[in-house]
Scaffold this active site. Structure first.
Site, mmCIF file in Angstrom:
data_model
loop_
_atom_site.group_PDB
_atom_site.id
_atom_site.type_symbol
_atom_site.label_atom_id
_atom_site.label_comp_id
_atom_site.label_asym_id
_atom_site.label_seq_id
_atom_site.Cartn_x
_atom_site.Cartn_y
_atom_site.Cartn_z
ATOM 1 N N SER A 142 -17.382 18.193 -2.112
ATOM 2 C CA SER A 142 -18.025 18.852 -0.975
ATOM 3 C C SER A 142 -17.352 18.463 0.328
ATOM 4 O O SER A 142 -16.833 17.348 0.474
ATOM 5 C CB SER A 142 -19.506 18.451 -0.920
ATOM 6 O OG SER A 142 -20.105 18.849 0.286
ATOM 7 N N TYR A 167 -26.152 12.598 -0.550
ATOM 8 C CA TYR A 167 -25.461 13.687 -1.245
ATOM 9 C C TYR A 167 -23.955 13.532 -1.109
ATOM 10 O O TYR A 167 -23.213 13.587 -2.094
ATOM 11 C CB TYR A 167 -25.912 15.035 -0.661
ATOM 12 C CG TYR A 167 -25.058 16.199 -1.120
ATOM 13 C CD1 TYR A 167 -25.089 16.629 -2.439
ATOM 14 C CD2 TYR A 167 -24.223 16.872 -0.234
ATOM 15 C CE1 TYR A 167 -24.308 17.693 -2.868
ATOM 16 C CE2 TYR A 167 -23.435 17.937 -0.648
ATOM 17 C CZ TYR A 167 -23.484 18.343 -1.965
ATOM 18 O OH TYR A 167 -22.699 19.382 -2.384
#
Length: 348
Positions: A142, A167
């Protein structure tokens, strides 16, 4: 080629599975279909690929009614025994791991979900790939890994040691874990840092979906950092082209890679990291104005400070993937927004 795609009830996984199927590959899809967001949208995606209501049953292999080369199985990556059995039985050539607990903000309130899926689940994927002669593992990282980085555009060769959400930390952990397996066991791995993916069938927790829904329902939308945000919005079709290109580009290790000046994007092991983005950030307020234009309706704006876990700007350097894979984005944001809204208004 026989491919395991994890997360096929998800946004990117759904689109990737369809592309691979249409290209003639055999695909086994798995997904836990968790309730992080509306499961009806997840089942609708599966339905578009010919997977019926049987998909709701855990552990049942469901044959697509649309594609003879597609089967689906509801499974969690954390279910180590079932995953190991699947790998032994199916003998995959490649694995594309897109299943993960997504969302920066949700990680503030439910951190354990990220460790279970993104760390333990990914560990199980690595072990299964190691023991079953997988030719290439491609996995989702990501743009969130860039964290406190301020040098723009974000480059894969930059250090990413300062994440600002759990995350992001789990995605950085995935990259480190993958390198370990590439080095120790010669498993070719490629990590893809996605930049703000949007388009038809998109996730309800993403900005375009949230803004469109709120404007149509005459509700206000929260605009963080008082609107001073930029995002490198990347259309789903461009993302899929990038993934497909990466799948056929198996890393072999860089013989000139030096531990005296280590490049985080590569290694002497068969390991690679790529950004996949549009390469041109858009101001959030311009993004909102374009949505308003397509809907023919003004948004009610609720300006707020920067939220914990968020970063004010993302911008992908796509030099590496352009040079090595001839990657090129095709969809401009204005057309991409129009395409999403056409899907949204028809679907809902």
């Amino acid at each position: 080629m026989k491919v395991l795609v994890t997360g096929t009830a998800g946004f990117i996984g759904f689109h990737l599975a369809r592309r691979l199927l249409e290209d003639g590959h055999e695909v086994i899809g798995i997904d836990s279909i968790n309730d992080y967001y509306d499961v009806n949208l997840k089942f609708a995606r599966l339905g578009e690929s010919g997977i019926g209501n049987e998909a709701s049953e855990w552990g049942r292999v469901v044959q697509s009614q649309k594609y003879t080369n597609y089967r689906f199985l509801r499974m969690q990556l954390e279910d180590r025994t079932s995953l190991e059995q699947l790998f032994v039985e199916e003998k995959f050539d490649q694995v594309v791991n897109l299943a993960a607990q997504a969302g920066v903000r949700y990680s503030l309130s439910n951190p354990h979900a990220y460790i279970d899926s993104n760390v333990i689940g990914f560990m199980n994927i690595l072990e299964c790939c190691r023991h079953n002669n997988i030719k290439h593992l491609v996995y989702a990282s990501s743009s969130s890994v860039y964290g406190l980085n301020e040098k723009m555009p974000f480059s894969e060769s930059d250090s990413v040691d300062h994440p600002v959400s759990l995350y992001a930390a789990t995605k950085k952990a995935n990259e480190l874990m993958a390198h370990t397996y590439s080095y120790l066991y010669g498993l070719p791995t490629t990590g893809l840092r996605f930049f703000t993916v949007y388009g038809p069938w998109g996730r309800p927790d993403m900005a375009l979906f949230i803004f469109t829904k709120a404007i149509l329902e005459d509700r206000s939308i929260d605009v963080y950092n008082n609107g001073e945000m930029k995002r490198d919005f990347t259309y789903i079709d461009d993302i899929i082209e990038g993934i497909v290109g990466v799948m056929s580009h198996v890393p072999g290790g860089e013989p000139l890679w030096s531990g005296l000046k280590p490049d985080p994007a590569s290694s002497r092991a068969p390991y690679r990291i790529y950004n996949i983005g549009h390469g041109s950030p858009v101001l959030l307020m311009d993004f909102i104005h374009e949505i308003e234009k397509n809907l023919g309706k003004k948004a009610k704006l609720n300006f707020l400070p920067l939220q914990a876990g968020d970063v004010p700007e993302t911008w992908a350097s796509i030099i590496n993937i352009q040079r090595e894979l001839k990657f090129k984005t095709k969809m401009e944001v204005k057309k991409g927004i129009k395409s999403f809204i056409y899907w949204y208004t028809n679907f809902y």
